[in-house]
Design a protein around this motif. Structure first.
Motif, PDB file in Angstrom:
ATOM      1  N   ILE A 178      -3.093  -1.569 -10.762  1.00  0.00           N
ATOM      2  CA  ILE A 178      -2.029  -1.171 -11.680  1.00  0.00           C
ATOM      3  C   ILE A 178      -1.618  -2.343 -12.554  1.00  0.00           C
ATOM      4  CG2 ILE A 178       0.391  -0.443 -11.821  1.00  0.00           C
ATOM      5  CD1 ILE A 178      -0.130   1.164  -9.222  1.00  0.00           C
ATOM      6  N   ASP A 179      -1.448  -3.501 -11.934  1.00  0.00           N
ATOM      7  CA  ASP A 179      -1.014  -4.674 -12.687  1.00  0.00           C
ATOM      8  C   ASP A 179      -2.055  -5.080 -13.731  1.00  0.00           C
ATOM      9  OD1 ASP A 179       0.991  -6.799 -13.027  1.00  0.00           O
ATOM     10  OD2 ASP A 179      -0.619  -8.127 -12.347  1.00  0.00           O
ATOM     11  N   LYS A 180      -3.325  -4.996 -13.372  1.00  0.00           N
ATOM     12  CA  LYS A 180      -4.378  -5.336 -14.341  1.00  0.00           C
ATOM     13  C   LYS A 180      -4.344  -4.391 -15.538  1.00  0.00           C
ATOM     14  CE  LYS A 180      -9.339  -5.906 -15.024  1.00  0.00           C
ATOM     15  NZ  LYS A 180      -9.257  -5.159 -16.316  1.00  0.00           N
ATOM     16  N   ALA A 181      -4.180  -3.087 -15.262  1.00  0.00           N
ATOM     17  CA  ALA A 181      -4.100  -2.125 -16.355  1.00  0.00           C
ATOM     18  C   ALA A 181      -2.920  -2.431 -17.267  1.00  0.00           C
ATOM     19  CB  ALA A 181      -3.986  -0.707 -15.793  1.00  0.00           C
ATOM     20  N   PHE A 182      -1.794  -2.790 -16.671  1.00  0.00           N
ATOM     21  CA  PHE A 182      -0.621  -3.122 -17.465  1.00  0.00           C
ATOM     22  C   PHE A 182      -0.840  -4.401 -18.278  1.00  0.00           C
ATOM     23  CE2 PHE A 182       2.526  -0.680 -14.505  1.00  0.00           C
ATOM     24  CZ  PHE A 182       2.136   0.513 -15.103  1.00  0.00           C
ATOM     25  N   LYS A 183      -1.548  -5.367 -17.727  1.00  0.00           N
ATOM     26  CA  LYS A 183      -1.885  -6.575 -18.492  1.00  0.00           C
ATOM     27  C   LYS A 183      -2.759  -6.219 -19.694  1.00  0.00           C
ATOM     28  CE  LYS A 183      -1.759 -10.070 -14.804  1.00  0.00           C
ATOM     29  NZ  LYS A 183      -2.603 -10.953 -13.953  1.00  0.00           N
ATOM     30  N   ASP A 184      -3.685  -5.291 -19.495  1.00  0.00           N
ATOM     31  CA  ASP A 184      -4.651  -4.953 -20.534  1.00  0.00           C
ATOM     32  C   ASP A 184      -4.030  -4.195 -21.702  1.00  0.00           C
ATOM     33  OD1 ASP A 184      -6.708  -6.199 -19.175  1.00  0.00           O
ATOM     34  OD2 ASP A 184      -7.428  -4.367 -18.205  1.00  0.00           O
ATOM     35  N   ILE A 185      -2.809  -3.699 -21.551  1.00  0.00           N
ATOM     36  CA  ILE A 185      -2.154  -2.989 -22.650  1.00  0.00           C
ATOM     37  C   ILE A 185      -1.451  -3.960 -23.607  1.00  0.00           C
ATOM     38  CG2 ILE A 185       0.169  -2.615 -21.690  1.00  0.00           C
ATOM     39  CD1 ILE A 185      -1.984   0.049 -23.468  1.00  0.00           C
ATOM     40  N   GLN A 243      -4.394   4.948  -2.374  1.00  0.00           N
ATOM     41  CA  GLN A 243      -4.188   4.513  -0.993  1.00  0.00           C
ATOM     42  C   GLN A 243      -4.968   3.236  -0.643  1.00  0.00           C
ATOM     43  OE1 GLN A 243      -4.412   7.970   1.863  1.00  0.00           O
ATOM     44  NE2 GLN A 243      -4.579   9.135  -0.036  1.00  0.00           N
ATOM     45  N   SER A 244      -5.681   2.676  -1.610  1.00  0.00           N
ATOM     46  CA  SER A 244      -6.483   1.481  -1.336  1.00  0.00           C
ATOM     47  C   SER A 244      -5.599   0.238  -1.248  1.00  0.00           C
ATOM     48  CB  SER A 244      -7.538   1.288  -2.426  1.00  0.00           C
ATOM     49  OG  SER A 244      -6.918   0.972  -3.661  1.00  0.00           O
ATOM     50  N   LYS A 245      -6.137  -0.808  -0.654  1.00  0.00           N
ATOM     51  CA  LYS A 245      -5.378  -2.043  -0.461  1.00  0.00           C
ATOM     52  C   LYS A 245      -5.100  -2.771  -1.762  1.00  0.00           C
ATOM     53  CE  LYS A 245      -7.024  -2.922   4.255  1.00  0.00           C
ATOM     54  NZ  LYS A 245      -7.751  -3.855   5.149  1.00  0.00           N
ATOM     55  N   ASP A 246      -5.923  -2.526  -2.778  1.00  0.00           N
ATOM     56  CA  ASP A 246      -5.756  -3.271  -4.025  1.00  0.00           C
ATOM     57  C   ASP A 246      -5.131  -2.446  -5.151  1.00  0.00           C
ATOM     58  OD1 ASP A 246      -7.878  -1.578  -4.504  1.00  0.00           O
ATOM     59  OD2 ASP A 246      -9.078  -3.088  -5.566  1.00  0.00           O
ATOM     60  N   ILE A 247      -4.465  -1.328  -4.826  1.00  0.00           N
ATOM     61  CA  ILE A 247      -3.896  -0.490  -5.873  1.00  0.00           C
ATOM     62  C   ILE A 247      -2.846  -1.240  -6.690  1.00  0.00           C
ATOM     63  CG2 ILE A 247      -2.224   0.541  -4.270  1.00  0.00           C
ATOM     64  CD1 ILE A 247      -3.830   2.126  -7.457  1.00  0.00           C
ATOM     65  N   LEU A 248      -2.067  -2.095  -6.047  1.00  0.00           N
ATOM     66  CA  LEU A 248      -1.059  -2.871  -6.775  1.00  0.00           C
ATOM     67  C   LEU A 248      -1.723  -3.752  -7.827  1.00  0.00           C
ATOM     68  CD1 LEU A 248       1.918  -3.606  -7.081  1.00  0.00           C
ATOM     69  CD2 LEU A 248       1.604  -5.326  -5.291  1.00  0.00           C
ATOM     70  N   MET A 306       0.826  -1.209   0.000  1.00  0.00           N
ATOM     71  CA  MET A 306       0.000   0.000   0.000  1.00  0.00           C
ATOM     72  C   MET A 306       0.858   1.256   0.000  1.00  0.00           C
ATOM     73  SD  MET A 306      -2.979  -0.962   2.760  1.00  0.00           S
ATOM     74  CE  MET A 306      -3.664   0.690   2.648  1.00  0.00           C
ATOM     75  N   ILE A 307       0.269   2.332  -0.446  1.00  0.00           N
ATOM     76  CA  ILE A 307       0.903   3.643  -0.391  1.00  0.00           C
ATOM     77  C   ILE A 307       0.198   4.443   0.692  1.00  0.00           C
ATOM     78  CG2 ILE A 307       1.372   5.778  -1.647  1.00  0.00           C
ATOM     79  CD1 ILE A 307       1.386   4.085  -4.199  1.00  0.00           C
ATOM     80  N   SER A 308       0.927   4.843   1.697  1.00  0.00           N
ATOM     81  CA  SER A 308       0.310   5.450   2.875  1.00  0.00           C
ATOM     82  C   SER A 308      -0.114   6.895   2.634  1.00  0.00           C
ATOM     83  CB  SER A 308       1.277   5.404   4.057  1.00  0.00           C
ATOM     84  OG  SER A 308       2.299   6.373   3.896  1.00  0.00           O
ATOM     85  N   LYS A 309      -1.001   7.343   3.485  1.00  0.00           N
ATOM     86  CA  LYS A 309      -1.458   8.733   3.455  1.00  0.00           C
ATOM     87  C   LYS A 309      -0.303   9.684   3.725  1.00  0.00           C
ATOM     88  CE  LYS A 309      -5.155  11.663   5.327  1.00  0.00           C
ATOM     89  NZ  LYS A 309      -6.293  11.728   6.283  1.00  0.00           N
ATOM     90  N   ASP A 310       0.704   9.206   4.443  1.00  0.00           N
ATOM     91  CA  ASP A 310       1.864  10.047   4.761  1.00  0.00           C
ATOM     92  C   ASP A 310       2.566  10.531   3.495  1.00  0.00           C
ATOM     93  OD1 ASP A 310       1.364   9.649   7.432  1.00  0.00           O
ATOM     94  OD2 ASP A 310       2.819   8.021   7.651  1.00  0.00           O
ATOM     95  N   VAL A 311       2.551   9.718   2.453  1.00  0.00           N
ATOM     96  CA  VAL A 311       3.174  10.109   1.187  1.00  0.00           C
ATOM     97  C   VAL A 311       2.485  11.341   0.622  1.00  0.00           C
ATOM     98  CG1 VAL A 311       3.544   9.415  -1.216  1.00  0.00           C
ATOM     99  CG2 VAL A 311       3.976   7.777   0.631  1.00  0.00           C
ATOM    100  N   PHE A 312       1.166  11.320   0.624  1.00  0.00           N
ATOM    101  CA  PHE A 312       0.405  12.448   0.100  1.00  0.00           C
ATOM    102  C   PHE A 312       0.551  13.685   0.981  1.00  0.00           C
ATOM    103  CE2 PHE A 312      -1.398   8.875  -2.077  1.00  0.00           C
ATOM    104  CZ  PHE A 312      -1.754   9.377  -3.320  1.00  0.00           C
ATOM    105  N   ASN A 313       0.568  13.475   2.287  1.00  0.00           N
ATOM    106  CA  ASN A 313       0.734  14.610   3.196  1.00  0.00           C
ATOM    107  C   ASN A 313       2.080  15.283   2.988  1.00  0.00           C
ATOM    108  OD1 ASN A 313      -1.769  14.202   4.362  1.00  0.00           O
ATOM    109  ND2 ASN A 313      -0.983  12.961   6.048  1.00  0.00           N
ATOM    110  N   PHE A 314       3.115  14.483   2.823  1.00  0.00           N
ATOM    111  CA  PHE A 314       4.447  15.043   2.605  1.00  0.00           C
ATOM    112  C   PHE A 314       4.492  15.834   1.297  1.00  0.00           C
ATOM    113  CE2 PHE A 314       8.635  14.911   0.660  1.00  0.00           C
ATOM    114  CZ  PHE A 314       9.426  15.432   1.671  1.00  0.00           C
ATOM    115  N   LEU A 315       3.957  15.271   0.231  1.00  0.00           N
ATOM    116  CA  LEU A 315       3.989  15.946  -1.067  1.00  0.00           C
ATOM    117  C   LEU A 315       3.185  17.242  -1.050  1.00  0.00           C
ATOM    118  CD1 LEU A 315       3.679  12.870  -3.451  1.00  0.00           C
ATOM    119  CD2 LEU A 315       5.728  14.264  -3.038  1.00  0.00           C
ATOM    120  N   LYS A 316       2.076  17.247  -0.326  1.00  0.00           N
ATOM    121  CA  LYS A 316       1.280  18.477  -0.204  1.00  0.00           C
ATOM    122  C   LYS A 316       2.060  19.555   0.546  1.00  0.00           C
ATOM    123  CE  LYS A 316      -3.302  16.299  -0.359  1.00  0.00           C
ATOM    124  NZ  LYS A 316      -4.515  15.945   0.433  1.00  0.00           N
ATOM    125  N   GLN A 317       2.751  19.150   1.612  1.00  0.00           N
ATOM    126  CA  GLN A 317       3.561  20.114   2.368  1.00  0.00           C
ATOM    127  C   GLN A 317       4.733  20.613   1.525  1.00  0.00           C
ATOM    128  OE1 GLN A 317       4.580  18.847   6.455  1.00  0.00           O
ATOM    129  NE2 GLN A 317       2.927  17.341   6.260  1.00  0.00           N
TER     130      GLN A 317
END
Length: 222
Positions: free
Chosen positions: A194-201, A186-191, A1-12
């Motif tokens: 992303i992988d499904k989208a890459f398969k579909d290309i 930030q969802s649990k299934d983002i990985l 997962m990508i945590s909310k902290d990543v977004f908070n840091f980038l916003k700051q």
């Protein structure tokens, strides 16, 4: 997962894009960067289950301001790319993390060589039916929507501006993108998303790889 902290840091960082603030928060950045690299490596592991890519490249957050009017020292996003193993496999994958629902994945051909670009254009000049069948497929478009990228305003030298495939021939880039909201990233299934989208290309990548690895007579170049 990508945590909310990543977004908070980038916003700051967007509000405090200067070296003093960044140096004061460098330990936080390093910890987040480490987590981000783990995530990108996880994407690469997923990719290599159904494709073959080189080692992932996570881009530095430091901006090259030497030739830019924008002198802000830091990017306000994380990003990384994955290139398919040449010469057999062509194309690349990209994942961009940015707050305010600006995250996205991208696939395709960002900067084809002069030789590759000419080969692609010649293929479209001869027959554009196959590529249109792929990119206009309803299932494909439900994920990747429309072909994007820079294009010439008129026909390239040596091509008829009235050709029925001139909309494709004029292109200099052949890119598809798919956006994600902050919540989705930030969802649990983002990985998996992303992988499904890459398969579909893959139908697109398989076609373009075949074009770039053969001559106009369909004879292999590798």
């Amino acid at each position: 997962m990508i945590s909310k902290d990543v977004f908070n840091f980038l916003k700051q960082l967007e509000k405090n894009n200067n070296r003093d603030w960044f140096n004061e928060n460098k330990l936080t950045f390093k910890a987040l960067e480490s987590d981000i690299k783990v995530f990108y490596n996880s994407i690469n592991e997923k990719l290599n289950v159904h494709d073959k890519t080189d080692k992932v490249k996570v881009f530095r957050i430091y901006r090259d301001v030497r030739f830019s009017k924008n002198k802000l020292p830091y990017k306000t996003h994380f990003s990384g790319s994955f290139h398919r193993v040449k010469p057999n496999l062509r194309g690349g994958y990209y994942f961009h993390i940015q707050p305010n629902n600006e995250s996205f994945v991208a696939t395709g051909f960002w900067d084809p060589s002069k030789e590759d670009l000419l080969r692609i254009r010649k293929e479209f000049e001869i027959d554009d039916d196959e590529i249109r069948t792929i990119i206009e497929n309803k299932t494909f478009k439900s994920v990747w929507e429309d072909l994007q990228g820079d294009a010439l305003k008129t026909a390239p030298k040596g091509f008829d501006k009235e050709h029925k495939a001139i909309d494709l021939i004029r292109r200099k880039q052949f890119i598809f993108t798919k956006k994600f909201t902050d919540k989705e990233v930030q969802s649990k299934d983002i990985l998996e998303q992303i992988d499904k989208a890459f398969k579909d290309i893959r139908p697109y990548f398989d076609y373009m790889s075949d074009v770039l690895n053969t001559n106009l007579n369909g004879e292999s170049l590798i």
